[in-house]
Design a protein around this motif. Structure first.
Motif, short mmCIF file in Angstrom:
data_model
loop_
_atom_site.label_atom_id
_atom_site.label_comp_id
_atom_site.label_asym_id
_atom_site.label_seq_id
_atom_site.Cartn_x
_atom_site.Cartn_y
_atom_site.Cartn_z
N ASN A 147 61.32 -30.51 22.65
CA ASN A 147 61.58 -31.94 23.39
C ASN A 147 62.45 -31.91 24.52
N LEU A 148 63.49 -31.42 24.26
CA LEU A 148 64.56 -31.25 25.47
C LEU A 148 64.02 -30.50 26.53
N ILE A 149 63.66 -29.49 26.46
CA ILE A 149 63.13 -28.31 27.37
C ILE A 149 62.16 -29.01 28.06
N LEU A 150 61.22 -29.68 27.52
CA LEU A 150 59.96 -30.29 28.11
C LEU A 150 60.21 -31.56 29.07
N ARG A 151 61.21 -32.42 28.35
CA ARG A 151 61.59 -33.57 29.26
C ARG A 151 62.57 -32.97 30.35
N ASN A 152 63.32 -32.03 30.25
CA ASN A 152 64.27 -31.64 31.44
C ASN A 152 63.23 -31.18 32.34
N GLU A 153 61.96 -30.31 31.93
CA GLU A 153 61.20 -29.93 33.05
C GLU A 153 60.58 -30.69 33.84
N VAL A 154 60.01 -31.97 32.99
CA VAL A 154 58.88 -32.91 33.59
C VAL A 154 59.69 -34.12 34.40
N LEU A 155 60.74 -34.42 33.56
CA LEU A 155 61.37 -35.71 34.04
C LEU A 155 62.92 -35.89 34.72
N ARG A 156 63.54 -34.82 34.52
CA ARG A 156 64.96 -34.57 34.84
C ARG A 156 65.40 -33.62 36.10
N LYS A 157 64.57 -32.42 36.09
CA LYS A 157 64.50 -31.50 37.32
C LYS A 157 64.13 -32.15 38.37
N PHE B 88 58.91 -40.34 28.06
CA PHE B 88 57.39 -39.61 27.95
C PHE B 88 57.15 -38.86 28.71
N ALA B 89 56.98 -37.52 28.35
CA ALA B 89 56.89 -36.14 29.11
C ALA B 89 55.71 -35.52 28.62
N VAL B 90 54.86 -35.17 29.43
CA VAL B 90 53.71 -34.04 29.13
C VAL B 90 53.76 -32.98 29.92
N LYS B 91 53.54 -31.95 29.48
CA LYS B 91 53.52 -30.60 30.15
C LYS B 91 52.55 -30.90 31.25
N LYS B 92 52.99 -30.26 32.56
CA LYS B 92 52.17 -30.11 33.62
C LYS B 92 50.79 -29.84 33.43
N ASP B 93 50.51 -28.48 32.70
CA ASP B 93 49.20 -28.08 32.36
C ASP B 93 48.33 -29.12 31.69
N PHE B 94 48.86 -30.02 31.02
CA PHE B 94 48.04 -30.94 30.13
C PHE B 94 47.98 -32.19 30.68
#
Length: 163
Positions: free
Chosen positions: A20-30, A77-83
């Protein structure tokens, strides 16, 4: 056919919480020049997390905390870019709404980036007021990084259909 699993979890589920943290970091924080691992995550230790996995990998997530009696506040709320843009976010939100309704909650509130505003409106949320601007003091006083709208969903304002 891909098999999506919808579920809820807490911070004690270390494997999913870490994903969850990794996904949120990628989609929302970076995207705003930050790293979630620099934040004090203690604030979310009692949050309830919802997620979607495919092949045991987390592809969508958000969390909720109790804002007031029978009112949940949705965050991160984060959804992986490919999805993204495939309806999975809406399905996850509906899954959580059904769960919250069954547990007696009356409404959900959230703050949304301008880019997500339409998503929430499409899913039955209503604006509570005009957009506000949040200033990120860490990134320099002159950098305005997020426009938010206060949104809410009262469960009796909309009937949700089953899939």
């Amino acid at each position: 056919m891909e098999q999506f699993k919808f579920f809820k979890f807490g911070t004690e589920d270390q494997e999913y919480y870490r994903e969850n943290l990794i996904l949120r970091n990628e989609v929302l924080r970076k995207t705003i020049g930050k790293n979630i691992f620099d934040d004090d995550l203690e604030i979310e230790k009692n949050n309830l997390f919802y997620g979607i996995t495919i092949h045991k990998h987390l592809i969508a997530t958000f969390s909720l905390f109790d804002e007031e009696l029978l009112t949940a506040h949705l965050v991160a709320f984060a959804v992986k870019k490919d999805f993204q843009k495939q309806g999975l976010g809406s399905r996850l939100l509906k899954y959580a709404i059904d769960d919250l309704r069954n547990r007696g909650y009356k409404q959900i509130k959230t703050n949304a980036r301008t880019s997500a505003h339409g998503f929430y409106l499409k899913n039955g949320f209503k604006d509570l007021g005009p957009p506000i601007i949040i200033l990120d003091w860490v990134l320099m006083i002159t950098r305005w990084y997020m426009f938010c709208s206060h949104l809410f969903l009262k469960f009796f304002d909309r009937v949700f259909k089953s899939d």
